[in-house]
Structures are given as C-alpha cells and as structure tokens.
Write a protein that holds these residues in place. Sequence first.
Motif, PDB file in Angstrom:
ATOM      1  N   GLU A  68       0.823  -1.198   0.000  1.00  0.00           N
ATOM      2  CA  GLU A  68       0.000   0.000   0.000  1.00  0.00           C
ATOM      3  C   GLU A  68       0.866   1.261   0.000  1.00  0.00           C
ATOM      4  OE1 GLU A  68      -3.220   0.313  -0.348  1.00  0.00           O
ATOM      5  OE2 GLU A  68      -3.592  -1.833  -0.434  1.00  0.00           O
ATOM      6  N   HIS A  69       1.965   1.233   0.748  1.00  0.00           N
ATOM      7  CA  HIS A  69       2.872   2.385   0.769  1.00  0.00           C
ATOM      8  C   HIS A  69       3.437   2.644  -0.622  1.00  0.00           C
ATOM      9  CE1 HIS A  69       6.046   5.137   2.040  1.00  0.00           C
ATOM     10  NE2 HIS A  69       6.885   4.394   1.355  1.00  0.00           N
ATOM     11  N   LEU A  70       3.876   1.601  -1.311  1.00  0.00           N
ATOM     12  CA  LEU A  70       4.442   1.768  -2.644  1.00  0.00           C
ATOM     13  C   LEU A  70       3.378   2.202  -3.650  1.00  0.00           C
ATOM     14  CD1 LEU A  70       6.892  -1.241  -2.644  1.00  0.00           C
ATOM     15  CD2 LEU A  70       7.530   1.149  -3.031  1.00  0.00           C
ATOM     16  N   ALA A  71       2.171   1.663  -3.517  1.00  0.00           N
ATOM     17  CA  ALA A  71       1.096   2.072  -4.425  1.00  0.00           C
ATOM     18  C   ALA A  71       0.801   3.563  -4.265  1.00  0.00           C
ATOM     19  CB  ALA A  71      -0.155   1.242  -4.169  1.00  0.00           C
ATOM     20  N   ARG A  72       0.770   4.040  -3.031  1.00  0.00           N
ATOM     21  CA  ARG A  72       0.548   5.477  -2.804  1.00  0.00           C
ATOM     22  C   ARG A  72       1.693   6.299  -3.383  1.00  0.00           C
ATOM     23  NH1 ARG A  72      -1.154   3.609   2.285  1.00  0.00           N
ATOM     24  NH2 ARG A  72       0.862   4.156   3.203  1.00  0.00           N
ATOM     25  N   ARG A  73       2.917   5.818  -3.190  1.00  0.00           N
ATOM     26  CA  ARG A  73       4.062   6.562  -3.733  1.00  0.00           C
ATOM     27  C   ARG A  73       4.002   6.599  -5.258  1.00  0.00           C
ATOM     28  NH1 ARG A  73       8.243   9.316  -3.720  1.00  0.00           N
ATOM     29  NH2 ARG A  73      10.305   8.776  -4.520  1.00  0.00           N
ATOM     30  N   LEU A  74       3.669   5.491  -5.870  1.00  0.00           N
ATOM     31  CA  LEU A  74       3.571   5.461  -7.328  1.00  0.00           C
ATOM     32  C   LEU A  74       2.483   6.412  -7.827  1.00  0.00           C
ATOM     33  CD1 LEU A  74       4.056   1.631  -7.833  1.00  0.00           C
ATOM     34  CD2 LEU A  74       5.499   3.402  -8.849  1.00  0.00           C
ATOM     35  N   ARG A  75       1.356   6.451  -7.125  1.00  0.00           N
ATOM     36  CA  ARG A  75       0.293   7.370  -7.541  1.00  0.00           C
ATOM     37  C   ARG A  75       0.742   8.821  -7.445  1.00  0.00           C
ATOM     38  NH1 ARG A  75      -3.111   3.302  -5.124  1.00  0.00           N
ATOM     39  NH2 ARG A  75      -3.035   4.330  -3.077  1.00  0.00           N
ATOM     40  N   GLY A  76       1.720   9.091  -6.569  1.00  0.00           N
ATOM     41  CA  GLY A  76       2.199  10.451  -6.411  1.00  0.00           C
ATOM     42  C   GLY A  76       3.255  10.864  -7.421  1.00  0.00           C
ATOM     43  N   VAL A  77       4.032   9.900  -7.943  1.00  0.00           N
ATOM     44  CA  VAL A  77       5.172  10.277  -8.791  1.00  0.00           C
ATOM     45  C   VAL A  77       5.074   9.767 -10.225  1.00  0.00           C
ATOM     46  CG1 VAL A  77       6.685  10.368  -6.769  1.00  0.00           C
ATOM     47  CG2 VAL A  77       6.608   8.282  -8.155  1.00  0.00           C
ATOM     48  N   ALA A  78       4.284   8.736 -10.477  1.00  0.00           N
ATOM     49  CA  ALA A  78       4.224   8.165 -11.829  1.00  0.00           C
ATOM     50  C   ALA A  78       3.484   9.123 -12.758  1.00  0.00           C
ATOM     51  CB  ALA A  78       3.534   6.811 -11.812  1.00  0.00           C
TER      52      ALA A  78
END
Length: 231
Positions: A68-78
């Motif tokens: 979940e942490h990585l999914a949130r980070r990806l949604r922020g930077v991808a």
Amino acid sequence: MPPSHRRPAPRLDRERAWWAEGAVVAGVDEVGRGAWAGPVTYAAVVLPTDRRVYKLRDSKTLDPAAREHLARRLRGVAPGIGIGHASNREIDRLGMSLAMRLAARRAVEALPDRPDVLLLDGNWDFLADFPSHNERLIGGDARCASIAAASIVAKAARDSLMRHAEPRFPPYDFASNKGYPTPAHLASLDAQGPCELHRLSWRPVAAARWNATAPRLPLDEVTGVGSSAFG
C-alpha cells in the motif's frame, strides 16, 4: 530479513533503452486470475524518467503495508497510471483469456498518454492488437521495474475493491481472502451458495450453487440483474 529484500531488485534496463529513443514506456501486469470471486484487474504504469522509485518488488513478495505504501508513492510520482477491470460476469461470459485482454486494454487506454512500448509480464502478448511495440518478459514482475510497479498498483486496486465489498457480502470474508480460494471461503460457498461477485463458471462455485445447504435463490437474485458490482 523479509524474502522480498533477499531477491535482486527489478531493473530499469528495458525502460532506459527505450527512454533513450524518446519512447513512452508502460509496464503491464494483472492480479485476480485465480480468484473465485471479483474481477481480474490489470494496471499499466509509466515510471518517471527523472527519479527512481525504490523498493519496487513483485507484489506477491510484499506484505500489505509495504504494498500500500508503494502504491501510494507510485500514484504520487508516476506520470501515468491506468487500471482496468473485467468483472466476474464478463469472465463468465467471455472466458478468462478474452476477459484478461479486455481488462488489459482498459488499463492501457486509461493512461493519460498512449504508450509507444508495453512491457508485459509472461510469454503471452495479451495486447497484440494494441498499436504499440510489446515486449514479453517471463518473470517480468521480478525483473522489470515497470512491471513490478504495475503488479503493485493492480494488487492494491483490486484488494481495495474486495475490502469495500465485504459489508455487502459478509459471509464470504472478502476483506481477508480477496475472493481467492481458502477453506473458509469454500465453507461459506457450501453453506450460502454464490453471491453476486462469484464467477459462476468456476467449477467449485458452480458446484456450490447447487450443493449449498442454504435455501436456493433464483439465479437472477444471486447474481443481480445486468452486470455485477464491478461492471
């Protein structure tokens, strides 16, 4: 040390080769193929070219909090994320292969920009009719950063759908099993029969529909009229 940290990190070799040519590159991966209930879900992810997203791994090797942490980070930077589902009703109607093609195409078409190159997990080109250059990578979710990112986003999106379905279908514990086979899920099927989210063409689900000890409902009451809760 967690198993995910003992494996080599997915690399950006393929992406960098295409970035050098000015191409937009997306990794594509799925989740939910083996479930008894809910959709099959694809994600397409375009990673940023100017920064590294660390700790990407195949989603299956990550615990839920890390995923979940990585999914949130990806949604922020991808710069691009697309998600596509094919519902249980579409799986029953089309068969899994066509439903997977449909969900994958929906994911890629949901990207803000059309990709030039798609990096696909496995040895099947499930987007052969899409106007892009497609590369297949066996074990791509462990080898390729874009595909690993797609596996994380797809898993997080589908898990969220199944968690939110739990209050509507409490006997099946979808928040815990996400629609996958477990002894408790099978016991609920045997007792209750299938619900609106179950794939009725799956053999264990079809058998439970007729063998359940609960009073039988007409099929349209079990599955709902029209499409399922997920399309």
